[in-house]
Enzyme design. Structure first.
Site, mmCIF file in Angstrom:
data_model
loop_
_atom_site.group_PDB
_atom_site.id
_atom_site.type_symbol
_atom_site.label_atom_id
_atom_site.label_comp_id
_atom_site.label_asym_id
_atom_site.label_seq_id
_atom_site.Cartn_x
_atom_site.Cartn_y
_atom_site.Cartn_z
ATOM 1 N N ASP A 190 0.854 -1.183 0.000
ATOM 2 C CA ASP A 190 0.000 0.000 0.000
ATOM 3 C C ASP A 190 0.890 1.233 0.000
ATOM 4 O O ASP A 190 2.048 1.176 -0.444
ATOM 5 C CB ASP A 190 -0.929 -0.042 1.231
ATOM 6 C CG ASP A 190 -2.292 0.580 0.975
ATOM 7 O OD1 ASP A 190 -2.325 1.767 0.610
ATOM 8 O OD2 ASP A 190 -3.318 -0.105 1.148
ATOM 9 N N HIS A 220 -3.677 6.132 3.193
ATOM 10 C CA HIS A 220 -4.430 4.977 2.700
ATOM 11 C C HIS A 220 -3.952 3.676 3.339
ATOM 12 O O HIS A 220 -4.745 2.872 3.826
ATOM 13 C CB HIS A 220 -4.306 4.923 1.186
ATOM 14 C CG HIS A 220 -5.185 3.942 0.498
ATOM 15 N ND1 HIS A 220 -4.806 2.632 0.280
ATOM 16 C CD2 HIS A 220 -6.421 4.063 -0.043
ATOM 17 C CE1 HIS A 220 -5.769 2.008 -0.372
ATOM 18 N NE2 HIS A 220 -6.762 2.848 -0.575
ATOM 19 N N SER A 235 -11.289 -0.425 -1.367
ATOM 20 C CA SER A 235 -10.053 -0.449 -0.590
ATOM 21 C C SER A 235 -10.343 -0.743 0.872
ATOM 22 O O SER A 235 -9.581 -1.440 1.551
ATOM 23 C CB SER A 235 -9.330 0.904 -0.666
ATOM 24 O OG SER A 235 -8.628 1.055 -1.856
#
Length: 338
Positions: free
Chosen positions: A116, A158, A332
């Site tokens: 990620d 994220h 996600s």
């Protein structure tokens, strides 16, 4: 790879070798050189690097909490404190808390990873779960393919968010944002920002098989909340196949290219991958822009996407501070629930 590497060396063309998919990433070259490689009998195919993005960085509420305790900010009326529930809606929806109670299992002995944007090492919901010492060395638990960040970091948010959904909880273990709060984590930074260079993703695929060059350090699960809009590129198929052969569960997001049918992207649409779609806060309807099947690769043995998980208003850790949390949308956010 010996002849292909020798050919590139003789031509002065820069490349990088990867073992998980038995591939060479060539940084430059021309048509003549590409044709020469293609004529080598051991070369199966050549392909352009796909355009990979994290899926998505869509924030429903970017207001971040000061702490889990949520001190009263009497003199700061303009600040809203966002706190996770004792058990977040996503955890409750998939009955993870019931599983903990019935089986008294919360991820003990499990090592998870994500590829990620990185992870904030010192975040209060994650620091105690890190598989190495916070002071380092980090070789067995963290990898930046660009060799810039020597310890876990996340300038985007994220990756910290997806890792929180996998294993996060507050220091007192009272508020639960993670599916397996007693598991440990490692991470590879395959995405610098909202985009992910394929060369970095290939490097992460190799590292996941042997973190710190030791196969015994490999995780049980790796989450990949990123993908390409193209369905049928075969990118990462070999890497996922090798992960599975080594006992690593390959979790991927289905993508946010919907709501039309036939909107899945790779690698989640591959039969070798386990792809999560997303549903909304009613837990009845699919996420409005979530990708849908069918897959380019057919329905055998699985109809795609493989499962649906919470992907709207998911609260988890964020990278702004060590006590920051954010609510976000997307497949996600669904994938780490799986």
């Amino acid at each position: 790879q010996a002849r292909a590497q020798a050919t590139l060396d003789a031509q002065g063309v820069a490349y990088r070798s990867f073992f998980a998919g038995n591939e060479l990433y060539v940084y430059a070259g021309n048509l003549e050189q590409a044709s020469g490689l293609a004529r080598l009998g051991e070369v199966a195919r050549l392909y352009l690097p796909p355009l990979i993005t994290i899926t998505p960085l869509e924030t429903a509420n970017a207001v971040l909490s000061a702490t889990w305790a949520g001190e009263l900010l009497a003199n700061h009326a303009e600040i809203t404190v966002l706190l996770p529930d004792i058990v977040t809606k996503g955890i409750e929806n998939v009955n993870a808390n019931d599983f903990w109670t019935i089986f008294n299992v919360r991820g003990e002995g499990i090592l998870v990873a994500n590829i990620d944007t990185g992870v904030r090492l010192t975040h209060e919901a994650l620091a105690s779960k890190y598989a190495c010492s916070l002071a380092g060395p980090h070789t067995n638990c963290w990898y930046d393919p660009d060799d810039i960040l020597l310890s876990p970091s996340d300038g985007n948010g994220h990756g910290t968010h997806t890792m929180g959904t996998m294993i996060g909880s507050d220091p007192d273990n009272e508020h639960q944002i993670g599916m397996a709060p007693n598991a440990r984590w490692i991470a590879c930074q395959g995405c610098d920002t909202a985009g992910c260079e394929s060369v970095d993703l290939l490097a992460c695929a190799d590292w996941i098989l042997a973190p710190g060059s030791l196969p015994e350090n490999r995780p049980h699960v790796v989450n990949n909340s990123w993908g390409d809009k193209t369905d049928g590129s075969y990118f990462y198929q070999a890497q996922i196949t090798v992960w599975r052969a080594s006992g690593i569960f390959p979790a991927f997001s289905a993508g946010n290219n919907g709501p039309s049918c036939d909107s899945l992207g790779d690698p989640g649409s591959l039969q070798e991958a386990f792809a999560s779609a997303a549903h909304d806060t009613t837990y009845e309807l699919e996420y409005s822009i979530g990708s849908r099947g069918p897959s380019f690769y057919g329905h055998e043995p699985y109809t795609k996407p493989n499962i649906s998980a919470p992907g709207v208003d998911v609260t988890s850790s964020y990278s702004t501070t060590d006590s920051a949390y954010a609510t976000m949308h997307g497949t996600s956010m669904a994938s780490p629930h799986s």
